[in-house]
Design a protein around this motif. Structure first.
Motif, PDB file in Angstrom:
ATOM      1  N   MET A 170      14.150  24.306  -6.795  1.00  0.00           N
ATOM      2  CA  MET A 170      14.964  23.108  -6.658  1.00  0.00           C
ATOM      3  C   MET A 170      14.140  21.850  -6.912  1.00  0.00           C
ATOM      4  O   MET A 170      14.566  20.937  -7.616  1.00  0.00           O
ATOM      5  CB  MET A 170      15.587  23.036  -5.261  1.00  0.00           C
ATOM      6  CG  MET A 170      16.590  21.911  -5.095  1.00  0.00           C
ATOM      7  SD  MET A 170      17.090  21.676  -3.379  1.00  0.00           S
ATOM      8  CE  MET A 170      17.612  23.327  -2.946  1.00  0.00           C
ATOM      9  N   ASP A 192      13.540  21.112 -10.443  1.00  0.00           N
ATOM     10  CA  ASP A 192      14.743  20.772 -11.205  1.00  0.00           C
ATOM     11  C   ASP A 192      15.335  19.427 -10.793  1.00  0.00           C
ATOM     12  O   ASP A 192      16.408  19.057 -11.252  1.00  0.00           O
ATOM     13  CB  ASP A 192      15.798  21.879 -11.015  1.00  0.00           C
ATOM     14  CG  ASP A 192      16.820  21.895 -12.139  1.00  0.00           C
ATOM     15  OD1 ASP A 192      16.440  21.608 -13.280  1.00  0.00           O
ATOM     16  OD2 ASP A 192      17.995  22.187 -11.862  1.00  0.00           O
ATOM     17  N   HIS A 213      16.131  15.551 -10.694  1.00  0.00           N
ATOM     18  CA  HIS A 213      16.259  14.565 -11.757  1.00  0.00           C
ATOM     19  C   HIS A 213      16.181  13.157 -11.184  1.00  0.00           C
ATOM     20  O   HIS A 213      16.427  12.930  -9.999  1.00  0.00           O
ATOM     21  CB  HIS A 213      17.589  14.728 -12.497  1.00  0.00           C
ATOM     22  CG  HIS A 213      17.660  15.943 -13.354  1.00  0.00           C
ATOM     23  ND1 HIS A 213      17.676  17.229 -12.824  1.00  0.00           N
ATOM     24  CD2 HIS A 213      17.700  16.091 -14.702  1.00  0.00           C
ATOM     25  CE1 HIS A 213      17.743  18.106 -13.816  1.00  0.00           C
ATOM     26  NE2 HIS A 213      17.760  17.439 -14.961  1.00  0.00           N
ATOM     27  N   ALA A 231      21.225  19.633  -4.338  1.00  0.00           N
ATOM     28  CA  ALA A 231      21.455  21.082  -4.412  1.00  0.00           C
ATOM     29  C   ALA A 231      22.925  21.382  -4.659  1.00  0.00           C
ATOM     30  O   ALA A 231      23.278  22.326  -5.368  1.00  0.00           O
ATOM     31  CB  ALA A 231      20.990  21.753  -3.130  1.00  0.00           C
ATOM     32  N   ARG A 251      23.526  20.933  -8.279  1.00  0.00           N
ATOM     33  CA  ARG A 251      23.072  22.112  -9.029  1.00  0.00           C
ATOM     34  C   ARG A 251      24.076  23.249  -8.906  1.00  0.00           C
ATOM     35  O   ARG A 251      24.323  23.997  -9.855  1.00  0.00           O
ATOM     36  CB  ARG A 251      21.703  22.588  -8.505  1.00  0.00           C
ATOM     37  CG  ARG A 251      20.558  21.651  -8.822  1.00  0.00           C
ATOM     38  CD  ARG A 251      19.277  22.149  -8.192  1.00  0.00           C
ATOM     39  NE  ARG A 251      18.669  23.214  -8.958  1.00  0.00           N
ATOM     40  CZ  ARG A 251      18.207  24.342  -8.439  1.00  0.00           C
ATOM     41  NH1 ARG A 251      18.303  24.553  -7.146  1.00  0.00           N
ATOM     42  NH2 ARG A 251      17.639  25.251  -9.190  1.00  0.00           N
ATOM     43  N   GLU A 280      26.914  22.556 -11.260  1.00  0.00           N
ATOM     44  CA  GLU A 280      26.517  22.827 -12.648  1.00  0.00           C
ATOM     45  C   GLU A 280      26.509  24.325 -12.940  1.00  0.00           C
ATOM     46  O   GLU A 280      26.797  24.757 -14.059  1.00  0.00           O
ATOM     47  CB  GLU A 280      25.139  22.229 -12.923  1.00  0.00           C
ATOM     48  CG  GLU A 280      25.130  20.698 -12.913  1.00  0.00           C
ATOM     49  CD  GLU A 280      23.726  20.120 -12.893  1.00  0.00           C
ATOM     50  OE1 GLU A 280      22.747  20.916 -12.776  1.00  0.00           O
ATOM     51  OE2 GLU A 280      23.586  18.888 -12.984  1.00  0.00           O
ATOM     52  N   SER A 281      26.202  25.124 -11.934  1.00  0.00           N
ATOM     53  CA  SER A 281      26.121  26.576 -12.142  1.00  0.00           C
ATOM     54  C   SER A 281      27.492  27.201 -12.399  1.00  0.00           C
ATOM     55  O   SER A 281      27.573  28.326 -12.902  1.00  0.00           O
ATOM     56  CB  SER A 281      25.469  27.254 -10.930  1.00  0.00           C
ATOM     57  OG  SER A 281      26.346  27.253  -9.822  1.00  0.00           O
TER      58      SER A 281
END
Length: 228
Positions: free
Chosen positions: A41, A44, A46, A66, A69, A72-73
């Motif tokens: 994490m 990744d 940003h 998180a 993320r 996005e998954s």
């Protein structure tokens, strides 16, 4: 499931640190154990404008990242190809039906406007609090990066490279009273001993301090937990 598992660890970080400090003040040495390092994490994270963050650039380290993320998954899936192998595929956002695009963007806006107050790097919160009390920590996890926080909540910070210490060196420092706390995960606990003994150290018997192990996060596999 992973998000809930990580949040349960993150919300205990301050309490784990406080409990560790209490034990240290009792004259004991402490091993803090956990399963997740949050390394993937952290790598990744940003910048606020969506760019991959630069080294030492202040970024959002609130746990809401998180959730982003996780959102996005939902656009990723596995496709079975020849011989049963799988390939990662990513849905093109523009090809989603308008209702799906609208819902995705609604959730994304909600997450970006949310502040949980929970850090996405509980290990660094634990270390910071312990070291502020004047105690020293050794970490054996294999992490190559860490967060240097820029606020008290641990929700803003900078990603910096972490100098990894060899497991035998970290354990030797702990056993020789050169560090007070040993933080480990499974990779750092195999084939080493942190028992209260002066064997293999430079200490006299009376200089050996009792040990306490605090399990901040259990392994999902009980056999792995027992080994640790």
């Amino acid at each position: 499931f992973n998000i809930v598992n990580q949040v349960l660890f993150a919300i205990k970080a301050e309490a784990v640190a406080e409990h560790t400090i209490r034990r240290l003040k009792e004259g004991k040495k402490v091993v803090v154990a956990f399963a997740s390092t949050f390394e993937s994490m952290i790598s990744d994270l940003h910048a606020d404008d969506g760019r991959h963050s630069l080294e030492n650039e202040e970024i959002n380290t609130d746990y809401s990242v998180a959730l982003l993320r996780g959102l996005e998954s939902t656009l990723r899936y596995q496709k079975k190809v020849a011989k049963g192998k799988s390939e990662l595929q990513i849905l093109n956002f523009d090809e989603l039906i308008p209702e799906a695009q609208e819902e995705y963007l609604r959730i994304e806006r909600k997450i970006k406007n949310t502040t949980t107050g929970i850090t996405c790097s509980p290990i660094d919160i634990i270390i910071r609090k312990i070291e502020r009390e004047g105690f020293t920590c050794s970490e054996v996890t294999g992490r190559s990066r860490k967060i240097e926080f820029t606020n008290e909540q641990g929700t803003r910070g900078r990603i910096v490279n972490r100098k990894r210490e060899k497991a035998n060196v970290a354990f030797a420092k702990f056993q020789n009273n050169q560090s007070d706390v040993l933080l480990i995960n499974t990779s750092g606990s195999t084939g080493a001993s942190a028992h209260a003994t002066n064997k293999g150290t430079n200490l006299k018997r009376e200089e050996v301090k009792p040990r306490v192990m605090i399990i901040a996060q259990y392994e999902l596999n009980v056999s792995t937990e027992v080994q640790k």
